[in-house]
Design an enzyme around this catalytic site. Structure first.
Site, PDB file in Angstrom:
ATOM      1  N   ASN A  34       0.841  -1.193   0.000  1.00 57.61           N
ATOM      2  CA  ASN A  34       0.000   0.000   0.000  1.00 57.61           C
ATOM      3  C   ASN A  34       0.876   1.243   0.000  1.00 57.61           C
ATOM      4  OD1 ASN A  34      -2.083  -1.802   0.457  1.00 57.61           O
ATOM      5  ND2 ASN A  34      -3.050  -0.504   1.979  1.00 57.61           N
ATOM      6  N   ARG A  35       0.359   2.324  -0.495  1.00 57.25           N
ATOM      7  CA  ARG A  35       1.066   3.605  -0.408  1.00 57.25           C
ATOM      8  C   ARG A  35       0.910   4.135   1.009  1.00 57.25           C
ATOM      9  NH1 ARG A  35      -0.851   7.770  -4.781  1.00 57.25           N
ATOM     10  NH2 ARG A  35       0.554   9.086  -3.589  1.00 57.25           N
TER      11      ARG A  35
END
Ligand code: CTP
Ligand code: CA
Length: 224
Positions: A34-35
């Site tokens: 995930n960012r």
């Protein structure tokens, strides 16, 4: 209150924070993730320590220094984060889930590097356990605060998560350009059963200090 929110609002309290992304391995050199820079979560851990709490920070893969006075446990995958958080949750008074946990992981992890085949490949993903919901379901659970990053219908989706996961509070933020993920500033909408408060856009450290003040105000021991 002093700048940065130094005080003793959480003196004697044990606060558990998870932060950062998780990396779900595909093979020895690749992952799905995930960012998330982890900055909001590290700021929350620092702000809790600055208010006198004993803080444990379970951190996914991030490039950040450990805040002063915080005990840090490093993990990579969602499964490792789940194990580490559940191992610490029994002793915690307050759990703050800031991590951007990967919702899915590859069903199988290749022990050797995958080679190009010249065509498309398929990757089967299976869902990861929900760390936050599992902590909230513990007997003798801590006071539980979730986060929700949404692109639309922020309040509606966040209130749904507050109720579905049986949380004491949720901090919601809109993900858009120059706010939220991977940037220095953020804004939060706090929701709890029957209440809401907007924390206006600010540097993540300032915002974390304000969030910790609100959590200290609303904190009630839940456990038995
Ligand atoms: N969370 C968690 N474990 C997971 C997924 C999410 O602990 N496997 C936590 C996050 O740390 C956050 C909260 O749940 O505090 C909400 O995460 P979010 O991704 O917004 O919600 P989801 O329930 O995963 O729903 P969706 O991604 O579909 O919006
Ligand atoms: Ca999710």
């Amino acid at each position: 209150l002093a700048p940065g929110g130094r005080g003793s609002l959480l003196a004697g309290k044990r606060v558990l924070v998870d932060a950062g992304p998780t990396h779900e391995p595909i093979d020895p050199v690749r992952f799905i993730g995930n960012r998330s820079s982890g900055r909001m979560g590290f700021a929350v851990a620092a702000a809790a320590a600055a208010q006198g709490a004993e803080v444990v920070l379970v951190a996914g893969p991030v490039a950040l220094a450990t805040p002063a006075g915080v005990r840090r446990v490093d993990v990579r995958s969602a499964a490792e984060m789940h194990t580490a958080v559940l191992a610490e949750a029994g002793a915690a008074d307050i759990f703050i889930a800031t991590a951007a946990v990967a919702d899915y992981r590859p069903e199988t992890v290749s022990p050797s590097k995958l080679k190009k085949t010249g065509g498309a490949i398929e990757l089967k993903l299976v869902q990861n356990a929900d760390i936050l919901a599992d902590v909230a379901a513990l007997p003798g659970r801590p006071f539980v605060v979730g986060f929700a990053a949404e692109t639309d219908n922020v309040e509606g989706y966040a209130r749904g998560k507050l109720e579905r996961k049986n949380l004491d509070m949720i901090a919601a933020n809109r993900v858009a350009d120059n706010i939220g993920f991977e940037c220095a500033e953020n804004a939060l909408l706090l929701l709890w059963d029957g209440g809401r408060e907007e924390l206006e856009r600010a540097d993540k450290q300032v915002l974390a200090a304000r969030l910790i003040e609100r959590i200290a105000e609303r904190y009630r021991p839940r456990g038995g």
